[in-house]
Design an enzyme around this catalytic site. Sequence first.
Site, PDB file in Angstrom:
ATOM      1  CG  ASP A 173      -2.060  -1.006   1.067  1.00 41.08           C
ATOM      2  OD1 ASP A 173      -2.452  -1.269  -0.077  1.00 41.08           O
ATOM      3  OD2 ASP A 173      -2.525  -1.531   2.097  1.00 41.08           O
TER       4      ASP A 173
ATOM      5  N   GLY B 120      -3.561   2.666  -6.332  1.00 42.58           N
ATOM      6  CA  GLY B 120      -2.118   2.571  -6.135  1.00 42.58           C
ATOM      7  C   GLY B 120      -1.346   1.826  -7.193  1.00 42.58           C
TER       8      GLY B 120
ATOM      9  CG  HIS C 264      -8.345  19.369 -21.681  1.00 41.56           C
ATOM     10  ND1 HIS C 264      -8.726  18.627 -22.787  1.00 41.56           N
ATOM     11  CD2 HIS C 264      -8.226  18.477 -20.664  1.00 41.56           C
ATOM     12  CE1 HIS C 264      -8.837  17.359 -22.443  1.00 41.56           C
ATOM     13  NE2 HIS C 264      -8.534  17.240 -21.159  1.00 41.56           N
TER      14      HIS C 264
ATOM     15  NE  ARG D 146      -5.448   7.995 -27.039  1.00 42.82           N
ATOM     16  CZ  ARG D 146      -6.375   8.593 -26.309  1.00 42.82           C
ATOM     17  NH1 ARG D 146      -6.046   9.546 -25.446  1.00 42.82           N
ATOM     18  NH2 ARG D 146      -7.637   8.276 -26.432  1.00 42.82           N
TER      19      ARG D 146
ATOM     20  CG  ASP E 281      -7.348  12.978 -24.738  1.00 49.27           C
ATOM     21  OD1 ASP E 281      -8.013  11.937 -24.838  1.00 49.27           O
ATOM     22  OD2 ASP E 281      -7.756  14.011 -24.156  1.00 49.27           O
TER      23      ASP E 281
ATOM     24  CD  GLU F  12      -9.956  10.083 -27.968  1.00 47.42           C
ATOM     25  OE1 GLU F  12     -10.978   9.604 -27.440  1.00 47.42           O
ATOM     26  OE2 GLU F  12      -9.355  11.067 -27.498  1.00 47.42           O
TER      27      GLU F  12
ATOM     28  CG  ASP G 271     -12.657   7.266 -23.606  1.00 48.48           C
ATOM     29  OD1 ASP G 271     -12.819   7.734 -22.470  1.00 48.48           O
ATOM     30  OD2 ASP G 271     -11.792   7.677 -24.392  1.00 48.48           O
TER      31      ASP G 271
ATOM     32  NE  ARG H 242     -12.195   5.285 -17.416  1.00 48.20           N
ATOM     33  CZ  ARG H 242     -12.227   6.599 -17.579  1.00 48.20           C
ATOM     34  NH1 ARG H 242     -11.955   7.394 -16.542  1.00 48.20           N
ATOM     35  NH2 ARG H 242     -12.538   7.129 -18.739  1.00 48.20           N
TER      36      ARG H 242
END
Length: 633
Positions: free
Chosen positions: A144, A179, A254, A336, A338, A367, A441, A512
């Site tokens: 952890d 983690g 962005h 890649r 975005d 993309e 996605d 995810r």
Amino acid sequence: MLFNSRDPRYRFPTGAVEAGRPIHFRITLPRELSCSAARLIVEPENEPAILCDMFWCGMNGEEEEWWECDFTPKKRGLYFYLFEASTCRGVQRLSRGEHGRAIFGGTYRWQLTVYQEGFKTPDWLEGGIMYQIFPDRFYKAGGDKENVPAGRTYHEDWYEQPDWRPNHEGRITNTDFYGGDLQGVREKLPYLKDLGVTCIYLNPVFESHSNHRYDTADYLKIDPLLGSEQDFRELCESARELGIRVMIDGVFSHTGSDSVYFNREGRYEGPGAYNSAESPYYKWYNFRNWPHEYDSWWGFDTLPNVNETEESYNLFVNGEDGVVRRWLRAGASGWRLDVADELPDPFIDHLNEAAKTEDPEALVLGEVWEDASNKSAYGVRRRYLLGGQLDSVMNYPFRDAILGFLLGGDPAAFAEAVENIVENYPRPCLRLLMNHIGTHDTERAITVLGGTPANGRGREWQSGKHLSQREREIGRERLKLAAIMQYILPGVPCIYYGDEAGLEGYRDPFNRACYPWGREDQELIGWYRSLGKMRHEHREILARGGCRVRKAEGNLLVLERFIVRGAEGEDCAFRDSLMLIINRSERPQSILSLSLDLSDAKPVLGENLEGVRVLRPYSCALLKFRKEIQTTP
């Protein structure tokens, strides 16, 4: 047949062509039309049409005649074309019908993609296998985490469902972490190598304050929960020693509002653009009423848009010591991009130049969800694949075609989707297409293929929905078919981490979840390993060979990849091919109606059809052929 743009008897070469390459066109017309003249009409985009007179060149049997001409496109761009014939019935137009074929009348043109002379894409990815990793959810090394940054929650239970409920303010924050880290990826490199992986695609790794990390806080630092820059360098080095490259995610349309550059939350010393109009980053953003009103990505105020044409931003990303070149020097082999749709052409031009200057073999992949050869965005026709911008793209059209076919869609629609991309994309791009059936996605592939469609249902319904035993069995069998289609079609198959282990889930955040270490579907993993070995053994055919849909009818599909081997001047050559036959049905299917000659077939994967002409439910047969071809009369 009057004309078929996908048949070399009518157009040679077929597909996209390099600028300056002559193209030979032939049409065949019924003799009864008494054709006295024929023309090829080529319409370069935004330019006057070009008329090319065709000449009579003989009979095609007793009832039809050939007309032909050559056309050489001088520069890169999109061209559209059709034919006209002067006949005893007046001027007849030949336009595009279904599946690349000509019809009389109509208004549709054929597309001719012409790419830059000398356009070349990186060789190292050709014939390979990609593996997409959402870094927080793949594997954590060393137990952890301690010193979790402020504003983040931490799951101690690796198998716990991701947070999906809004916070007390009614906002989805995506601030729960498990983690997963770069050292964890490095420890699992032998596992990836065993799958045949040659390229890891990492979702964003830079400092950010959400678990998806698409809200970049600092492009120059690895997120502390993932490790350090040294960890990144060691991962890239260890991967390369195993023949695996690393591609990273570039989020350049962005930044995060909680970032060094904007600093709305005041986490950094600043000043960011939100704190002062004198900030060095102020010009990066478009304020309507500083500081509270500004342009943001799809209206999310935590994701302020940047002005990519601002020179200081362009230099920061694409300059000699900019972000792009810095991380290539640190060991990355590519980027890649975005939301490439939202990056202006000049910015992508500069980024490509920066990457190729640093490393001529660096990969720049975008993309794009639609056909990238003719995509328009914000009123501008994009030139992604014409040279000098993207090496290739994420291949959503193939994903939609594969899943649609396996779920009962029209087989002819699958064939058209595949052949349209093969026809429109430059060969240098086609060979590197990122062929995925799931990403961060989209819903998990096994859920799409076995489960109840979400149909717009909300997160609460999605959170409690899991595949039943029967749904999972069907989803698994269909997933195996989807995967082999991925591995056979032109381009590079990309596994979304955990798909090979049977991980399920609807949309974000359920797609995810953490990789199920210790709870994997070993049967599925074994299938993916077999696919990896098959792809390595038949790399040349799958990397460079032609592709055609031989049959697409009912519940059966036949895909073929082929390559001709033989030295110039020899009397004969050999045509090596792989043929994939798929039964998508829940019932056995006879393949006798396909009229396939399987006498010389050698089984590669799936069903052994020797002496049998029936495919079991949800099954396939991959066969290899070698046939001698006469090359001289």
